[in-house]
Each structure stands twice: as C-alpha cells, then as structure tokens.
Design a protein around this motif. Sequence first.
Motif, PDB file in Angstrom:
ATOM      1  N   TYR A 113       0.533  -0.993  -0.173  1.00  0.00           N
ATOM      2  CA  TYR A 113      -0.128   0.497  -0.864  1.00  0.00           C
ATOM      3  C   TYR A 113       0.941   1.038  -0.370  1.00  0.00           C
ATOM      4  CZ  TYR A 113      -4.972  -1.893   0.568  1.00  0.00           C
ATOM      5  OH  TYR A 113      -5.967  -2.308   0.339  1.00  0.00           O
ATOM      6  N   LEU A 114       1.597   1.106   0.691  1.00  0.00           N
ATOM      7  CA  LEU A 114       2.616   2.480   0.842  1.00  0.00           C
ATOM      8  C   LEU A 114       3.521   2.499  -0.935  1.00  0.00           C
ATOM      9  CD1 LEU A 114       4.374   4.641   2.665  1.00  0.00           C
ATOM     10  CD2 LEU A 114       6.438   2.838   2.877  1.00  0.00           C
ATOM     11  N   PHE A 115       3.774   2.105  -1.748  1.00  0.00           N
ATOM     12  CA  PHE A 115       4.600   1.802  -2.413  1.00  0.00           C
ATOM     13  C   PHE A 115       3.295   1.962  -3.727  1.00  0.00           C
ATOM     14  CE2 PHE A 115       7.834  -1.545  -1.764  1.00  0.00           C
ATOM     15  CZ  PHE A 115       8.516  -0.861  -1.202  1.00  0.00           C
ATOM     16  N   HIS A 116       2.372   2.225  -3.762  1.00  0.00           N
ATOM     17  CA  HIS A 116       1.279   2.331  -3.959  1.00  0.00           C
ATOM     18  C   HIS A 116       0.250   3.485  -3.634  1.00  0.00           C
ATOM     19  CE1 HIS A 116       1.497  -1.662  -5.420  1.00  0.00           C
ATOM     20  NE2 HIS A 116       0.396  -1.382  -6.709  1.00  0.00           N
ATOM     21  N   SER A 117       0.769   4.139  -2.948  1.00  0.00           N
ATOM     22  CA  SER A 117       0.360   5.452  -2.260  1.00  0.00           C
ATOM     23  C   SER A 117       1.236   6.715  -3.485  1.00  0.00           C
ATOM     24  CB  SER A 117       0.844   5.808  -0.465  1.00  0.00           C
ATOM     25  OG  SER A 117      -0.257   4.692   0.046  1.00  0.00           O
ATOM     26  N   PHE A 118       1.865   6.506  -3.865  1.00  0.00           N
ATOM     27  CA  PHE A 118       2.625   7.431  -4.887  1.00  0.00           C
ATOM     28  C   PHE A 118       2.430   7.204  -6.323  1.00  0.00           C
ATOM     29  CE2 PHE A 118       5.924   6.362  -1.056  1.00  0.00           C
ATOM     30  CZ  PHE A 118       6.345   6.969  -0.425  1.00  0.00           C
ATOM     31  N   GLN A 119       1.284   7.600  -6.320  1.00  0.00           N
ATOM     32  CA  GLN A 119       0.394   8.145  -7.836  1.00  0.00           C
ATOM     33  C   GLN A 119      -0.398   9.900  -7.444  1.00  0.00           C
ATOM     34  OE1 GLN A 119      -1.439   4.017  -9.090  1.00  0.00           O
ATOM     35  NE2 GLN A 119       0.035   3.082  -8.090  1.00  0.00           N
ATOM     36  N   SER A 120      -0.479  10.073  -9.112  1.00  0.00           N
ATOM     37  CA  SER A 120      -1.383  11.026  -8.898  1.00  0.00           C
ATOM     38  C   SER A 120      -2.865  10.720  -8.538  1.00  0.00           C
ATOM     39  CB  SER A 120      -1.259  11.647 -10.400  1.00  0.00           C
ATOM     40  OG  SER A 120      -1.976  10.185 -11.281  1.00  0.00           O
ATOM     41  N   VAL A 121      -3.774   9.298  -8.418  1.00  0.00           N
ATOM     42  CA  VAL A 121      -4.964   8.189  -7.744  1.00  0.00           C
ATOM     43  C   VAL A 121      -4.475   7.822  -7.483  1.00  0.00           C
ATOM     44  CG1 VAL A 121      -7.128   8.495  -9.117  1.00  0.00           C
ATOM     45  CG2 VAL A 121      -5.757   9.811 -10.437  1.00  0.00           C
ATOM     46  N   LEU A 122      -5.297   7.561  -6.489  1.00  0.00           N
ATOM     47  CA  LEU A 122      -4.615   6.282  -5.464  1.00  0.00           C
ATOM     48  C   LEU A 122      -5.741   5.010  -6.533  1.00  0.00           C
ATOM     49  CD1 LEU A 122      -4.863   7.656  -1.610  1.00  0.00           C
ATOM     50  CD2 LEU A 122      -3.310   7.231  -3.029  1.00  0.00           C
ATOM     51  N   PRO A 123      -4.768   4.190  -6.098  1.00  0.00           N
ATOM     52  CA  PRO A 123      -5.351   2.884  -7.033  1.00  0.00           C
ATOM     53  C   PRO A 123      -6.907   2.670  -6.029  1.00  0.00           C
ATOM     54  CG  PRO A 123      -3.364   1.789  -5.773  1.00  0.00           C
ATOM     55  CD  PRO A 123      -3.768   3.436  -5.689  1.00  0.00           C
ATOM     56  N   ILE A 365      -9.029   7.886   3.841  1.00  0.00           N
ATOM     57  CA  ILE A 365      -7.881   7.829   3.307  1.00  0.00           C
ATOM     58  C   ILE A 365      -7.972   8.951   1.909  1.00  0.00           C
ATOM     59  CG2 ILE A 365      -5.984   8.320   2.178  1.00  0.00           C
ATOM     60  CD1 ILE A 365      -5.799   6.049   4.501  1.00  0.00           C
ATOM     61  N   LYS A 366      -9.037   8.475   1.087  1.00  0.00           N
ATOM     62  CA  LYS A 366      -9.403   8.682  -0.112  1.00  0.00           C
ATOM     63  C   LYS A 366     -10.241   9.356  -0.386  1.00  0.00           C
ATOM     64  CE  LYS A 366     -13.391   5.832  -1.571  1.00  0.00           C
ATOM     65  NZ  LYS A 366     -13.976   5.134  -2.282  1.00  0.00           N
ATOM     66  N   ASN A 367     -11.018  10.771   0.576  1.00  0.00           N
ATOM     67  CA  ASN A 367     -12.006  11.488   0.343  1.00  0.00           C
ATOM     68  C   ASN A 367     -11.220  12.713   1.420  1.00  0.00           C
ATOM     69  OD1 ASN A 367     -14.256  10.101  -1.125  1.00  0.00           O
ATOM     70  ND2 ASN A 367     -14.633   8.544   0.990  1.00  0.00           N
ATOM     71  N   MET A 368      -9.686  12.599   1.744  1.00  0.00           N
ATOM     72  CA  MET A 368      -9.610  13.570   2.302  1.00  0.00           C
ATOM     73  C   MET A 368      -8.472  14.435   1.382  1.00  0.00           C
ATOM     74  SD  MET A 368      -7.762  11.970   5.331  1.00  0.00           S
ATOM     75  CE  MET A 368      -8.556  11.112   6.633  1.00  0.00           C
ATOM     76  N   PRO A 369      -8.555  15.833   1.295  1.00  0.00           N
ATOM     77  CA  PRO A 369      -7.982  16.219   0.378  1.00  0.00           C
ATOM     78  C   PRO A 369      -6.371  15.605   0.666  1.00  0.00           C
ATOM     79  CG  PRO A 369      -9.124  17.899   2.269  1.00  0.00           C
ATOM     80  CD  PRO A 369      -9.369  16.341   2.619  1.00  0.00           C
ATOM     81  N   LEU A 370      -5.504  16.053  -0.358  1.00  0.00           N
ATOM     82  CA  LEU A 370      -3.957  15.252  -0.363  1.00  0.00           C
ATOM     83  C   LEU A 370      -4.026  13.832  -0.057  1.00  0.00           C
ATOM     84  CD1 LEU A 370      -1.155  18.733   1.059  1.00  0.00           C
ATOM     85  CD2 LEU A 370      -2.560  17.954  -1.786  1.00  0.00           C
ATOM     86  N   PRO A 371      -5.129  13.265  -0.762  1.00  0.00           N
ATOM     87  CA  PRO A 371      -4.865  12.063  -0.156  1.00  0.00           C
ATOM     88  C   PRO A 371      -3.464  11.199  -0.383  1.00  0.00           C
ATOM     89  CG  PRO A 371      -6.298  11.901  -1.888  1.00  0.00           C
ATOM     90  CD  PRO A 371      -5.367  13.121  -1.929  1.00  0.00           C
ATOM     91  N   GLN A 372      -2.801  11.221  -1.348  1.00  0.00           N
ATOM     92  CA  GLN A 372      -1.524  10.902  -0.935  1.00  0.00           C
ATOM     93  C   GLN A 372      -0.793  10.813  -0.199  1.00  0.00           C
ATOM     94  OE1 GLN A 372      -2.828  12.159  -3.973  1.00  0.00           O
ATOM     95  NE2 GLN A 372      -2.630  11.442  -5.534  1.00  0.00           N
ATOM     96  N   LEU A 373      -0.330  12.121   0.728  1.00  0.00           N
ATOM     97  CA  LEU A 373       0.399  12.622   1.959  1.00  0.00           C
ATOM     98  C   LEU A 373       0.389  11.713   3.061  1.00  0.00           C
ATOM     99  CD1 LEU A 373       2.362  14.454   3.534  1.00  0.00           C
ATOM    100  CD2 LEU A 373       0.643  15.723   3.789  1.00  0.00           C
ATOM    101  N   TRP A 374      -1.764  11.644   2.808  1.00  0.00           N
ATOM    102  CA  TRP A 374      -1.791  10.884   4.495  1.00  0.00           C
ATOM    103  C   TRP A 374      -1.860   9.584   4.235  1.00  0.00           C
ATOM    104  CZ3 TRP A 374      -2.145  13.990   7.775  1.00  0.00           C
ATOM    105  CH2 TRP A 374      -2.511  15.357   7.805  1.00  0.00           C
ATOM    106  N   SER A 375      -2.189   9.199   3.304  1.00  0.00           N
ATOM    107  CA  SER A 375      -1.729   7.384   2.567  1.00  0.00           C
ATOM    108  C   SER A 375      -0.252   6.993   3.125  1.00  0.00           C
ATOM    109  CB  SER A 375      -2.392   7.430   1.608  1.00  0.00           C
ATOM    110  OG  SER A 375      -1.671   5.865   1.163  1.00  0.00           O
TER     111      SER A 375
END
Length: 536
Positions: A113-123, A365-375
């Motif tokens: 999940y951590l590696f997949h968090s570095f995407q423009s849209v969370l998968p 997390i996906k519904n938060m602003p800046l979801p990648q950061l919080w993920s």
Amino acid sequence: MEKDGRPNWDSPMQFVLACVSYAVGLGNVWRFPYLCQLHGGGGFLIPYLIMLLLEGLPLFYMELAIGQKMRLGSIGAWTSISPYLGGLGLASVVTSVYLCLYYNVINAWSFWYLFHSFQSVLPWAVCPINSNRTGPTEECEVATPTQYFFYRETLNISSSIEENGGIHTGQALCLVLAWAITYLFIVRGVKSTGKVVYFTATFPYLVLFIYLIRGVTLHGAINGLKYMFTPKMAELANPRAWINAATQIFFSLGLGFGSLIAFASYNQHNNNFQNQAIVVSLINSGTSIFASIVTFAIYGFKATLNYENCLDRMRLLLLNTFDLAEDAISMDSVLDFYFNYKLPLFLFQAVEGTGLAFIVYSEAIKNMPLPQLWSVLYFFMLLLLGMGSMLGNVTAIITPLRDFKIMSRMSNELFSGLVCVFCLLLGLGFTTTSGNYWFTIFNDYAATFSLLFIVLIEVIAVSYIYGIKRFEKDIEDMLGHRPNWYWKIMWAVTSPLLLIGLFIFYIINYIQGGTPTYQAWNKELVNQDLLFHEQE
C-alpha cells in the motif's frame, strides 16, 4: 543463575522503548477501536482498565522479573525454575514462530500500500477499466474500489481455501523486503535492536498526533467522537464485554510469547523493572485510547459522508419518482420523510483487523484533501508498528535458542539470518491466492488458545512450584524491597482465576461454534451482486 558476558541494553530507556515498540502494535490500532465500537464506546474503558489492574499489569511484571533474574531466554529461564518446565519455554518459542510466519505478511501488505500511495490517483480510489474499455470492472462495481483493491489487486484472492493459484509475485517481493529489514534490525542482537527502537517506538506517535489534528478537523468527525465518549453503561452487564477486555489486555501486552522474558534478560541485575512494567503497561493502554480517538474521528467522517450520500440518493429518487422541481425537496425534508433515518446506524457498523486497517482507513483517506500524503503517513506508521512488534517476536525465538551452547557458537549474523530465512520460506505460503484464508486460520487459532494455556502454567509455576516466598526474595535481591500485597494477591489468586475463566470460555465457545466457517470472495457470483459467501 547469573550469566557472565551477556550483553546488556545501553540504558534503561532502551529497554523501555523496546517493550513499548513490542507491546504497542497493530492490535492497538485495529482491535481496540473495534471493541470500543462493539461495546458502546467509552463504556468499554471501564472493564478494560479494571482488567489491566487485575490481569495485564501483574503478569507483565512477573515476566520481566523472571527474565531479569534468570538472565536467560524463555527455555532456560523456565528450566532454571524447574527442569520439568523447559517445555513451557519451548511452547513459547513455537508460538512465536507461528506468529512470525504470518505477522510479517501484514508488514508486506503495508509495503504494498505504501508503494502504491505514490500515484496521482490512489489505485483504491476508483475502479479499473474493464478489458473492453467500455466502463469500470463489474467485480469492482459490485463491491467498492477499496475492497476490490485489497482482495483482487493486493491478495488476488481465490474463491476458496482449496484453490491455489500460485504465489503473488508482488506480495512475495514485499515479504522478502519485510524480512530483510527485520534481519537488519536484529542482526547484532540488543546492540542493533536498542538503536532501532528509538525510531520504531516514537515515530508512530508523531503520525498519530498528526492524524489526530487532521481527524478532528474533518467534516463529521465530531459525530464519531460523540459516539466514543457517550458510554452505554448497560454494556457493563454484558459478560462478553468483560471477556473481550481481558483478552485484549492479555494479547496487547504480548504476554506468553517469551519476548518480555528475552528483553528483560539483557537488563542489569538491579534494574528497576517494577516501575518500567507500570510505565509500559500504561503507555500501551494509553496508546489504545489515543488511537481510538483518531479512529473514531475517521469513523465519524466516513459515516457522515455515507449518511449524506444516502440522503442525497433518496432525495434524487423522490424527485425523479414524483417528477418534482429540483428545489421542491430539501435535505431536511428528506430526513423527516425517510423514516427519520439516523446517522448512528452507520457508526454501528463495527469493523476490525485487516478490514479496518486496509479497507475502512483507505476509504476515508481517499476522500481527504491530499490523499497521497495521508496514505503515505498512515501506511508508514502501520509498517513501523508492525516492525516494532516483529523485533520482539523474533527476539523471543533467537534469545532462548542461543542460550544453548551449540547455537551460541554461531555468529549473531549467521544465526539471525537462518531464523529469518526459515520464517520467510514458510511464510511464502501466505502470499498465494489462498494465503489470506490461511492467514485467518493462523490469526484465529495459532496464538490464542495456546497463549492462554502458556501464561496460566507460568503464573501457577511461579506461585505454587517456585513459590511466592522465593519469588519475593528474588525481587528483593534485584530491587531492594519485596513486592507489596497487591502483586502477591494478583499472582496467587486473581490472575490465575481470570485465566482459568478465559480458558473455559474459549473451550465452550469453540465447542458451541460448530463447524468453523470463513468469508470467501468469489468473483463468479458477480452476476448475483454477491461476492462474499460463507465456506466451511
């Protein structure tokens, strides 16, 4: 019984942080909030804190005292107390092996999940496109994007435990990485572990504090916090609430695995383990409550979004059904019309374990602003909590085995590497398509019933085989004073009775449960709008 030449912690603080890093784990984040939710919010804190005093704290103190006095791992320590009790230490080692096999798989999921968090849209935020590129995948639409990502992308799960489609390469690589980092953490024994715990024991609190600040500012978070801090005192009359409180304390402190005995065996002879036992136990319970506040803020946010989406869908349905103008029905009138549907119904949906850690939190997390950061922050925290506990789990295996002369001849690097490779190879079975079903079996049965039995024999052995009087003298020799009446009553009477009660409850519950079943994900049932089904 003293062992000359045994390495020691550089300072008492290292020992405390090692115990905190071990005891404060994933259960504090995903099990305790679930129990609070299940048993009426804050009302669960009353049986929980009472069980801490009657069971958790005395047994935690006892294991630290044994390790520090004997200066041996679990096998050697119990053999020193009585030659007939060596099997008790061996049982702790075997249970720790079982735990290590599947526990690091959770860390592998966290890496994934951590590696997949570095995407423009969370998968896990959107459904993937189907093979015809005409719309979203039907399997994902029937479930949710977060469920689909966990069960299909992360696990590639089969429809039953009998079906095995081979190893998931991505998960296998993440598991190798998890074990490689575990090895680096323990490669030089307490000298390397003592340095690592400064980070693994403290950084999760920084992330939890950041999440607390963010959580309480989310829309609807107050609804979750109100639910938590409005105790339902009727739950105090529910026996299962007390049983769950006792069980949570027991497993949260990591009793019976031999990790605490191993950690304490590296202490100086006159180290004040009594104060440390109290401090670590309170930190562990405080962390559970702190994590629950964060979790309930997330619950409130997610429940409020679901609630408002439900009302909005009902409003559109009414407008379309009766062919009304857009402003003819307000949200407030929908609430009155729609059977006075209440928000708490969404808060009653209790979720624990991987469902909470990898699905509910991902949904929020996906519904938060800046979801990648919080993920990234969340899964990195989850990873550190898991790795901190793994330090104790692996130490519980290595320390007692290295007390044997034949094992002590090997270097730390070689022996630790052999243990990690052994556990890795066996753990690869959990990365197959049916691996999650085996994970559930191990999680439910491998280290539950056996641990209760181990700790019950431990406290009986100390109180009635070794003898409370001799144990008192040992403590006086280390601390300069004897334990007071509270500790002695707990060891001799209260804690054994509570453990016997839990033991009987588990036996009855197992017998009455009938044939064990498990939830299976079957993509073949997608046309029936059904993915989960019961399997025996």
